[in-house]
Design an enzyme around this catalytic site. Structure first.
Site, short mmCIF file in Angstrom:
data_model
loop_
_atom_site.label_atom_id
_atom_site.label_comp_id
_atom_site.label_asym_id
_atom_site.label_seq_id
_atom_site.Cartn_x
_atom_site.Cartn_y
_atom_site.Cartn_z
N LYS A 100 1.17 -0.84 0.25
CA LYS A 100 -0.02 0.10 0.04
C LYS A 100 1.06 1.60 0.49
O LYS A 100 1.04 2.26 -0.66
CB LYS A 100 -1.42 -0.12 1.05
CG LYS A 100 -1.97 -1.17 0.93
CD LYS A 100 -3.04 -1.00 2.32
CE LYS A 100 -2.46 -1.26 3.55
NZ LYS A 100 -1.81 -2.59 4.12
N ARG A 153 -9.77 0.54 8.56
CA ARG A 153 -9.64 -0.96 9.39
C ARG A 153 -10.65 -1.82 9.92
O ARG A 153 -10.37 -3.30 10.08
CB ARG A 153 -8.37 -0.84 10.07
CG ARG A 153 -6.83 -1.18 9.38
CD ARG A 153 -5.63 -0.83 10.34
NE ARG A 153 -4.02 -2.01 9.58
CZ ARG A 153 -3.63 -1.63 9.26
NH1 ARG A 153 -3.51 0.44 8.92
NH2 ARG A 153 -2.44 -2.31 9.41
N ARG A 163 11.30 -6.45 4.83
CA ARG A 163 11.40 -5.16 4.20
C ARG A 163 12.22 -4.18 5.42
O ARG A 163 12.99 -4.25 6.14
CB ARG A 163 9.97 -4.94 5.23
CG ARG A 163 9.38 -2.80 4.90
CD ARG A 163 7.69 -2.93 4.74
NE ARG A 163 7.53 -3.22 5.96
CZ ARG A 163 5.93 -2.53 6.53
NH1 ARG A 163 5.30 -2.63 4.76
NH2 ARG A 163 5.36 -2.93 6.84
N ARG A 215 10.71 -2.32 11.20
CA ARG A 215 9.73 -1.82 12.19
C ARG A 215 10.01 -2.74 12.85
O ARG A 215 10.26 -4.00 12.78
CB ARG A 215 8.55 -1.91 10.92
CG ARG A 215 8.25 -0.13 10.92
CD ARG A 215 7.24 -0.06 9.61
NE ARG A 215 6.43 -0.76 10.60
CZ ARG A 215 4.88 -1.07 9.40
NH1 ARG A 215 4.69 -0.38 9.06
NH2 ARG A 215 3.87 -1.74 9.83
N ARG A 261 -0.90 -9.50 12.83
CA ARG A 261 -1.07 -8.71 12.14
C ARG A 261 -1.91 -9.47 11.30
O ARG A 261 -3.43 -9.08 10.49
CB ARG A 261 -0.02 -7.89 11.54
CG ARG A 261 0.50 -6.60 12.29
CD ARG A 261 1.96 -6.29 12.24
NE ARG A 261 2.14 -5.49 10.67
CZ ARG A 261 2.88 -5.27 10.14
NH1 ARG A 261 4.40 -5.63 10.65
NH2 ARG A 261 3.08 -4.89 9.37
#
Ligand code: ADP
Length: 214
Positions: A24, A99, A133, A161, A172
């Site tokens: 996203k 969400r 990532r 992160r 998640r």
């Protein structure tokens, strides 16, 4: 169910929808360039609140680190403040919001959602995407150790992160399937859902999204 009153206006916004790690944030840049809408990422806003040590940031911290959703009332107060800003007056590009159904219903009271772009990626690929990532701590640019390697001269600036570990990704994903995925039906019923296959290289996904925006 409690409902929330937010600011109202004549805005028309786009929502980028999809599981964590769907791309996203990566795709948001091209959409912003094409539409001129500013990106509103609740994840980025929460991380910023946390690094500034605000009350809201501290309240959100435990949920984020566990991979759970942050309570709606905190998210909606962030959104309410953000949408009051001048650059949001013609609509925004939401990334990571709404969400939950309650967030979507609250949003419907303040802005028209003209399109929801759902980036679809199978669960099996999500973990590899997220665990690999990395972010350039100076520019915020997102890389991936395998799919989008950073230039070697900036390797010492790359950070990961805190919630990008395998265990947290699984939480998640659970939160996504139980609380967020039902929004696809919600927006499909409103006739604004556009599905894009996100399981391709970045440029191909971008091109499919840009075709939707002509
Ligand atoms: P990702 O989409 O990769 O999971 P984000 O940066 O969008 O990452 O979000 C990181 C975390 O912030 C989420 O796991 C959740 O705890 C919290 N969060 C972000 N946006 C919302 C939202 N709209 N509602 C509830 N929690 C949120």
């Amino acid at each position: 169910m409690k409902s929330y009153t937010l600011v109202r206006g004549d805005m028309s916004s786009i929502v980028l929808f999809g599981p964590p790690g769907a791309g996203k944030g990566t795709q948001a840049t091209a959409i912003m360039e094409k539409t001129g809408l500013p990106q509103v990422s609740t994840g980025d806003m929460l991380r910023s609140a946390l690094s500034k040590g605000t009350k809201l940031g501290l309240e959100a911290k435990g949920y984020m680190e566990a991979g759970d959703l942050v309570p709606d009332r905190l998210i909606l107060s962030l959104i309410e403040e953000r949408l009051k800003e001048e650059d949001a007056k013609n609509g925004v590009l939401f990334d990571g919001f709404p969400r939950t159904i309650l967030q979507a219903e609250s949003l419907a009271k303040i802005t028209k959602v003209s399109m929801v772009i759902s980036i679809e990626v199978p669960d099996d690929n999500i973990v590899e995407r997220i665990v690999g990532r990395r972010m350039d701590s100076e520019t915020g640019e997102i890389y991936h150790i395998k799919f989008k390697p950073a230039p070697s001269d900036i390797s010492d600036r790359l950070i990961q992160r805190k919630d990008d570990t395998e265990e947290t990704v699984r939480s998640r994903l659970n939160a996504y399937h139980s609380q967020t995925a039902p929004l696809a039906d919600y927006y499909s019923n409103l006739g604004v859902l556009e599905k894009v296959n996100g399981d391709r290289n970045i440029i191909d996904v971008t091109n499919s999204i840009l075709e939707l925006l002509v």
